[in-house]
Design a protein around this motif. Structure first.
Motif, PDB file in Angstrom:
ATOM      1  N   ASP A 403      44.297 115.402  56.217  1.00 42.53           N
ATOM      2  CA  ASP A 403      43.710 114.452  56.921  1.00 42.53           C
ATOM      3  C   ASP A 403      44.439 113.846  57.934  1.00 42.53           C
ATOM      4  O   ASP A 403      45.814 113.487  57.376  1.00 42.53           O
ATOM      5  CB  ASP A 403      42.969 113.425  56.195  1.00 42.53           C
ATOM      6  N   PRO A 404      44.436 113.785  59.385  1.00 47.33           N
ATOM      7  CA  PRO A 404      45.268 113.099  60.243  1.00 47.33           C
ATOM      8  C   PRO A 404      45.650 111.744  59.848  1.00 47.33           C
ATOM      9  O   PRO A 404      46.883 111.360  60.021  1.00 47.33           O
ATOM     10  CB  PRO A 404      44.693 113.288  61.465  1.00 47.33           C
ATOM     11  N   ARG A 433      39.734 117.542  50.085  1.00 43.55           N
ATOM     12  CA  ARG A 433      38.756 118.535  50.671  1.00 43.55           C
ATOM     13  C   ARG A 433      38.046 117.742  52.129  1.00 43.55           C
ATOM     14  O   ARG A 433      37.494 118.505  52.881  1.00 43.55           O
ATOM     15  CB  ARG A 433      37.761 119.006  49.796  1.00 43.55           C
ATOM     16  N   GLY A 434      37.856 116.661  51.829  1.00 44.51           N
ATOM     17  CA  GLY A 434      37.359 116.107  53.113  1.00 44.51           C
ATOM     18  C   GLY A 434      38.183 115.286  54.090  1.00 44.51           C
ATOM     19  O   GLY A 434      39.312 115.437  54.091  1.00 44.51           O
ATOM     20  N   HIS A 435      37.443 114.222  54.978  1.00 46.14           N
ATOM     21  CA  HIS A 435      38.491 113.181  55.697  1.00 46.14           C
ATOM     22  C   HIS A 435      37.983 112.212  55.730  1.00 46.14           C
ATOM     23  O   HIS A 435      36.839 111.583  55.176  1.00 46.14           O
ATOM     24  CB  HIS A 435      38.015 113.994  57.418  1.00 46.14           C
ATOM     25  N   VAL A 436      39.010 111.109  55.886  1.00 42.23           N
ATOM     26  CA  VAL A 436      38.671 109.863  55.627  1.00 42.23           C
ATOM     27  C   VAL A 436      37.794 109.198  56.813  1.00 42.23           C
ATOM     28  O   VAL A 436      37.891 109.489  58.207  1.00 42.23           O
ATOM     29  CB  VAL A 436      40.159 109.106  55.952  1.00 42.23           C
ATOM     30  N   THR A 437      36.854 108.360  56.494  1.00 38.48           N
ATOM     31  CA  THR A 437      35.666 107.710  57.466  1.00 38.48           C
ATOM     32  C   THR A 437      36.035 106.313  57.557  1.00 38.48           C
ATOM     33  O   THR A 437      35.706 105.901  58.443  1.00 38.48           O
ATOM     34  CB  THR A 437      34.302 108.010  56.808  1.00 38.48           C
ATOM     35  N   ASP A 438      36.829 105.762  56.765  1.00 36.56           N
ATOM     36  CA  ASP A 438      37.073 104.235  56.830  1.00 36.56           C
ATOM     37  C   ASP A 438      38.533 104.228  56.687  1.00 36.56           C
ATOM     38  O   ASP A 438      39.277 103.688  55.712  1.00 36.56           O
ATOM     39  CB  ASP A 438      36.342 103.370  55.741  1.00 36.56           C
ATOM     40  N   PRO A 439      39.478 104.370  57.776  1.00 35.46           N
ATOM     41  CA  PRO A 439      40.958 104.522  57.606  1.00 35.46           C
ATOM     42  C   PRO A 439      41.433 103.201  57.417  1.00 35.46           C
ATOM     43  O   PRO A 439      42.441 102.992  56.731  1.00 35.46           O
ATOM     44  CB  PRO A 439      41.495 104.902  58.730  1.00 35.46           C
ATOM     45  N   GLN A 440      40.765 102.104  57.800  1.00 37.03           N
ATOM     46  CA  GLN A 440      41.211 100.780  57.707  1.00 37.03           C
ATOM     47  C   GLN A 440      41.453 100.353  56.141  1.00 37.03           C
ATOM     48  O   GLN A 440      42.289  99.700  55.707  1.00 37.03           O
ATOM     49  CB  GLN A 440      40.507  99.540  58.359  1.00 37.03           C
ATOM     50  N   ASP A 441      40.181 100.428  55.434  1.00 36.45           N
ATOM     51  CA  ASP A 441      40.360 100.018  53.926  1.00 36.45           C
ATOM     52  C   ASP A 441      41.272 100.846  53.188  1.00 36.45           C
ATOM     53  O   ASP A 441      42.004 100.425  52.412  1.00 36.45           O
ATOM     54  CB  ASP A 441      38.906 100.266  53.485  1.00 36.45           C
ATOM     55  N   VAL A 442      41.255 102.290  53.494  1.00 32.20           N
ATOM     56  CA  VAL A 442      42.044 103.213  52.828  1.00 32.20           C
ATOM     57  C   VAL A 442      43.698 102.870  52.929  1.00 32.20           C
ATOM     58  O   VAL A 442      44.320 102.515  52.045  1.00 32.20           O
ATOM     59  CB  VAL A 442      41.695 104.837  53.384  1.00 32.20           C
ATOM     60  N   THR A 443      44.109 102.551  54.380  1.00 36.28           N
ATOM     61  CA  THR A 443      45.500 102.223  54.585  1.00 36.28           C
ATOM     62  C   THR A 443      45.830 100.949  54.111  1.00 36.28           C
ATOM     63  O   THR A 443      47.050 100.569  53.734  1.00 36.28           O
ATOM     64  CB  THR A 443      45.683 102.456  56.100  1.00 36.28           C
TER      65      THR A 443
END
Length: 590
Positions: A403-404, A433-443
């Motif tokens: 994931d970028p 296997r997927g990609h992050v859809t909510d990068p703000q909460d994850v980061t």
């Protein structure tokens, strides 16, 4: 300071008068329009009925039936304007039109060719409107446009003499729409008189209302009254921060909704008029109300971290009489959440700048090899770049993330960790296997855990300082979930009661560490702001995760002889599966 309010250009009574006149004018206009439309429709229906009566009379004449039947059997070439212009049908139709005042009287054969028409030049030609209903034996009325203009018209069939089922033509009679509109004139005068009377009554009522209101408001304009109310609401109750007014004798005079939300969210009591020391509110408010000035100072209130400050209030004037204290309570929790998200964005920006610099260097290398006509070496160099990724971060195996956002963020964190002598590595059990859809909460969550782990590793006594992160996305019928595990080489969590920040030694450290205000780290050197300390990050990310239906917890408290603390996080709804068809399949090279 005296506040000067702008004086309105028009007095309230004048504006009420204009508004009333406008409303009356609009109502009269709508009523007049509706009345005119209904009257026009009624007159149009009457014109259609009149046209139908004339058409029936013309079609029932024996001479018309006989002549129409005769012409219907004639060849179309014989129906010319010259042969029809002086025929009995044309003369009879024109006589009827002049006698009845009709717009037109048209007679056609059974194919729709004109046998009689006000314009002789159009005789023998096909009618402009559809005659199929009348030629089929039916009657119809309508308002339509033809070669002569718009009219209310009627069409009836013409039967052969002695045969009531054999249609040999049709008669169309119309009355001009202009005549219908002209007949509206007699109805306009009563409507105009009614409108004028309504406007006069509205002006009188508005004048009386304005006079009455001026007497009731002591000459104050509504804008002035509204401004006074708005000032009071804005100063005392309209701010998001908590505002508590305390009189000189310690009685609460103002307690707005912001203060209730931050200090007593579950209470329904009316704190106004209650002594502060008997209100049951947090004790730090007593300290804030006691001195001349207080704060800003950080305190824990329930599950929130608040900043409290107090200032004295004095009456403007020569005597400067003291009126009491105003205590301001601000929520630091939301500020910390925004700060954490901003840190994540800054980390991503740093990674992108590093990628840009590295990419430019590699392009210069490729360009130099091509200038030297060493295409093979340039191709090998590009292949090596493709296999190693866009940038060589200190963290290895970043390609496992897939994931970028995660690659850039963890890569940037690995650079920061390397500068502090810590190795940031990706765990062997990582599977994305997927990609992050909510990068703000994850980061926000991942960044807080990584920052704490890096700080713990730096302050630890281990010779090899490291931080390890594992990520796993889970796709099930209930939805997609991202699982995080962060471990470090630090000393682990202190035993319960070891920190001066807690007076309850029975509380487990793995839960106490999530309490707002609790911190195992010393303040950052050089920090002079008393409200910029530690002890909020873990409480915030747990609140963020639980708001999404997930959680953050301590899986292993660690120890100085083994490893540092191991934190886990579960974040539902922040990843999405990548469809198989969206994954590019590399082509085999010959």
């Amino acid at each position: 300071m005296t506040q000067v309010r702008p004086t309105p250009r028009l007095r309230f009574s004048t504006r009420v008068l204009l508004l009333q006149l406008g409303v009356v004018f609009a109502v009269v206009l709508i009523t007049a329009g509706t009345f005119a439309a209904l009257t026009y429709q009624r007159l149009g229906d009457q014109a259609e009925a009149r046209a139908l009566a004339v058409a029936r009379a013309v079609a029932s004449g024996e001479d018309v039936r006989r002549e129409t039947a005769a012409l219907a059997t004639s060849p179309a070439s014989a129906l010319t304007p010259a042969s029809l212009a002086h025929g009995p049908l044309q003369l009879g139709a024109e006589s009827t039109r002049e006698r009845t005042g009709a717009f037109f009287v048209v007679i056609t054969d059974d194919t729709g060719l004109r046998l009689a028409h006000p314009n002789p030049a159009l005789l023998g030609q096909q009618v402009s409107t559809d005659p199929s209903v009348a030629l089929g034996g039916g009657e119809e009325t309508s308002q339509d446009s033809g070669t002569l203009g718009h009219s209310a018209r009627a069409k009836v069939p013409v039967y052969a003499p002695g045969a009531e089922s054999d249609v040999v033509g049709e008669v169309s009679v119309g009355f001009s729409s202009d005549d219908i509109a002209a007949s509206l004139g007699p109805n306009i005068l009563p409507l105009a008189l009614t409108a004028a009377m309504s406007l006069v009554l509205g002006a009188l009522a508005s004048t009386m209302m304005g006079t009455r209101l001026r007497r009731l408001t002591l000459g104050l304009e509504p804008e002035e009254i509204a401004g006074l109310a708005q000032d009071q609401e804005a100063v005392l109750r309209g701010v998001d921060e908590g505002v508590i007014g305390v009189s000189e004798n310690g009685t609460i005079t103002v307690f707005n909704q912001g203060a209730r939300r931050l200090l007593a969210p579950d209470s329904t009591a009316d704190f106004g008029g209650i002594p502060l020391n008997q209100s049951g509110l947090p004790p730090f408010l007593l300290a804030a109300a006691a001195g001349s000035e207080y704060g800003p100072s950080e305190h824990v209130a329930g599950d929130r971290v608040v900043i409290v400050s107090a200032r004295p209030v004095k009456l403007d004037g020569d005597d400067a009489r003291a009126l009491g204290k105003v205590i301001m309570v601000r929520d630091r929790t939301e500020v910390q959440a925004l700060t954490r998200q901003l840190d994540a964005v800054n980390a991503l920006g740093t990674a992108l700048r590093a990628q840009r610099h590295e990419f430019a260097n590699r392009l210069h290398t490729v360009a130099g090899l091509l200038d030297l006509e060493r295409a093979a070496e340039a191709r090998d160099y590009v292949s090596a770049i493709m296999s190693n990724g866009p940038l060589r971060y200190p963290a290895r195996d970043l390609g496992m993330l897939g994931d970028p956002y995660l690659e850039a963020f963890i890569g940037a964190k690995s650079i920061e960790a390397q500068e502090r002598g810590v190795e940031l590595r990706i765990g062997a059990d990582t599977l994305m296997r997927g990609h992050v859809t909510d990068p703000q909460d994850v980061t926000a969550v991942l960044g807080n855990l990584l920052d704490n782990a890096i700080l713990a590793a730096v302050s630890g006594s281990a010779a090899q300082k490291w931080v390890e992160v594992e990520l796993l996305d889970d796709f099930s019928a209930a939805g997609a979930t991202l699982h995080l595990v962060v471990a470090d080489s630090g000393e682990g969590l202190p035993p319960a009661g070891a920190s001066d920040s807690s007076a309850d030694a029975a509380v487990d450290a793995s839960e106490l560490i999530f309490a707002a205000g609790f911190s195992t780290a010393a303040a950052e050197p050089g920090v002079a702001d008393p409200i910029a300390g530690h002890g909020v990050g873990l409480a915030l990310i747990r609140h963020l995760a639980r708001r999404r239906g997930g959680d953050v917890w301590v899986a292993d408290a660690g120890s100085p002889t083994t490893h540092g603390a191991v934190f886990c996080a579960r974040l539902p709804g922040v990843v999405s599966a990548v469809p198989d068809e969206a994954v590019p399949v590399p082509e085999e090279k010959p």
